[in-house]
Design a protein around this motif. Sequence first.
Motif, PDB file in Angstrom:
ATOM      1  N   UNK A 189     -59.027  52.099 -18.249  1.00 16.15           N
ATOM      2  CA  UNK A 189     -60.040  51.440 -17.617  1.00 16.15           C
ATOM      3  C   UNK A 189     -59.990  50.067 -16.919  1.00 16.15           C
ATOM      4  N   UNK A 190     -59.699  49.159 -18.316  1.00 16.83           N
ATOM      5  CA  UNK A 190     -59.227  48.037 -18.429  1.00 16.83           C
ATOM      6  C   UNK A 190     -58.167  47.430 -17.617  1.00 16.83           C
ATOM      7  N   UNK A 191     -57.237  48.282 -17.612  1.00 18.56           N
ATOM      8  CA  UNK A 191     -55.983  47.934 -16.580  1.00 18.56           C
ATOM      9  C   UNK A 191     -56.354  48.135 -15.389  1.00 18.56           C
ATOM     10  N   UNK A 192     -56.932  49.329 -14.894  1.00 21.69           N
ATOM     11  CA  UNK A 192     -57.449  49.476 -13.494  1.00 21.69           C
ATOM     12  C   UNK A 192     -58.225  48.225 -12.874  1.00 21.69           C
ATOM     13  N   UNK A 193     -59.201  47.984 -13.632  1.00 24.41           N
ATOM     14  CA  UNK A 193     -60.233  46.743 -13.461  1.00 24.41           C
ATOM     15  C   UNK A 193     -59.328  45.537 -13.265  1.00 24.41           C
ATOM     16  N   UNK A 194     -58.516  45.307 -14.198  1.00 23.13           N
ATOM     17  CA  UNK A 194     -57.732  44.029 -13.947  1.00 23.13           C
ATOM     18  C   UNK A 194     -56.784  44.249 -12.442  1.00 23.13           C
TER      19      UNK A 194
END
Length: 347
Positions: A189-194
Amino acid sequence: MTVTDITVIGGGPAGLYAAFYSGVRQMSVRLIEAQEELGGKVRLYPEKMIWDVGGVPPARGSEFRKNLIQQGLTFDPEVHTGTTVTDIKRQENGQFEIITHDGRSFASKTVIIAAGSGIINPQRLTIDGAERFEISNLHYTVQSLETFRGKNVLISGGGNAAIDWANELDDIAGRVILSCRSEVMKGHESEVNKVMCSNVDCQFRTSIHRLIASEDGSRIAQVELLCGEDEYRTVDVDHVIVNHGYERELTFLNDSTIALEQTGHQRIAADADGRTSIDGLYAAGDVVDYSGKLNLLAGAFQDAANAVNAAKQFVDPEAGAKGMVSSHNEVFKKRNEEMKKQEAASK
Ligand SMILES: Cc1cc2nc3c(=O)[nH]c(=O)nc-3n(C[C@H](O)[C@H](O)[C@H](O)COP(=O)(O)OP(=O)(O)OC[C@H]3O[C@@H](n4cnc5c(N)ncnc54)[C@H](O)[C@@H]3O)c2cc1C
């Protein structure tokens, strides 16, 4: 035919450490690896930083692999690369016979299977002629981020690898296009948001339809993307990175004459010392399954040492259950003296 104390199948982290540790326990060892190069899955992430191995400073995969290989070859094991094991048999004298794809046969008192997730290769594009660009600007792994500095890069894929490279290249490349076949990305999730908040141009519901070559035919100059059902868009590219997952092949586990107990899908059932359902045959690393198994580099090393210790006792029931720590081990005495001399000479 030379009979070794141990034959290790798989030259990844677990297999290389098993080869090293076999030398520590003064056993002869043979290492068989299907790929032309040693290093296992670490080959797939040469540019990624590895932080989570105890006592080892953060290192790129390429550096880590180099050190792993150096350590694995310390005691000059017999190494066969580009050699796939296809069958394991037990001979009447109790020794194992290991058969390889080219019809060769190797004899060994014990076997350690360290075949990880099998023989792994990136899923390649199914476009005719795509392979000719693999020597120029079509990439399935990122060997060096610098290759992409200031360039137009198209990344194809919607999973963790594609998203990670898009984030890494955002500040390095001139332009990054991320072509994702579905409407959502399947990464952390954090990498997709980034990536969604970055300068990366995320193009959903697109896939590579055609590679258009440069005038001299040596490179991909443009990529035609299929957008949705029937729309096409052409983009200029300097490089194309394809992250469509991996093909894995681990058929010898099921096809071998020796029937090994497995758990779930192509994982070998064993205890924490690597003992499998077959006496004298051990398993280590990602291929093994036991309660508490750690599918990390650190776990692979512990499995390998335990499997070698178990093999040592199989070959020599009088031997100690564990090896001596390296600081007290005679096998390093001469090398330690050489290193001390070198240190003194450089002062
Ligand atoms: C992208 C990615 C990033 C990772 N990052 C980290 C990290 O930061 N930290 C960490 O601790 N772990 C990380 N891991 C996990 C780590 O790489 C694995 O836990 C480790 O490689 C397992 O080592 P192994 O030797 O058991 O298996 P592998 O590395 O899979 O090696 C198995 C070897 O066996 C060979 N083989 C298979 N079948 C045969 C056959 N029939 N004959 C001959 N040879 C055969 C294969 O070709 C391969 O070389 C990462 C994994 C991936 C995919």
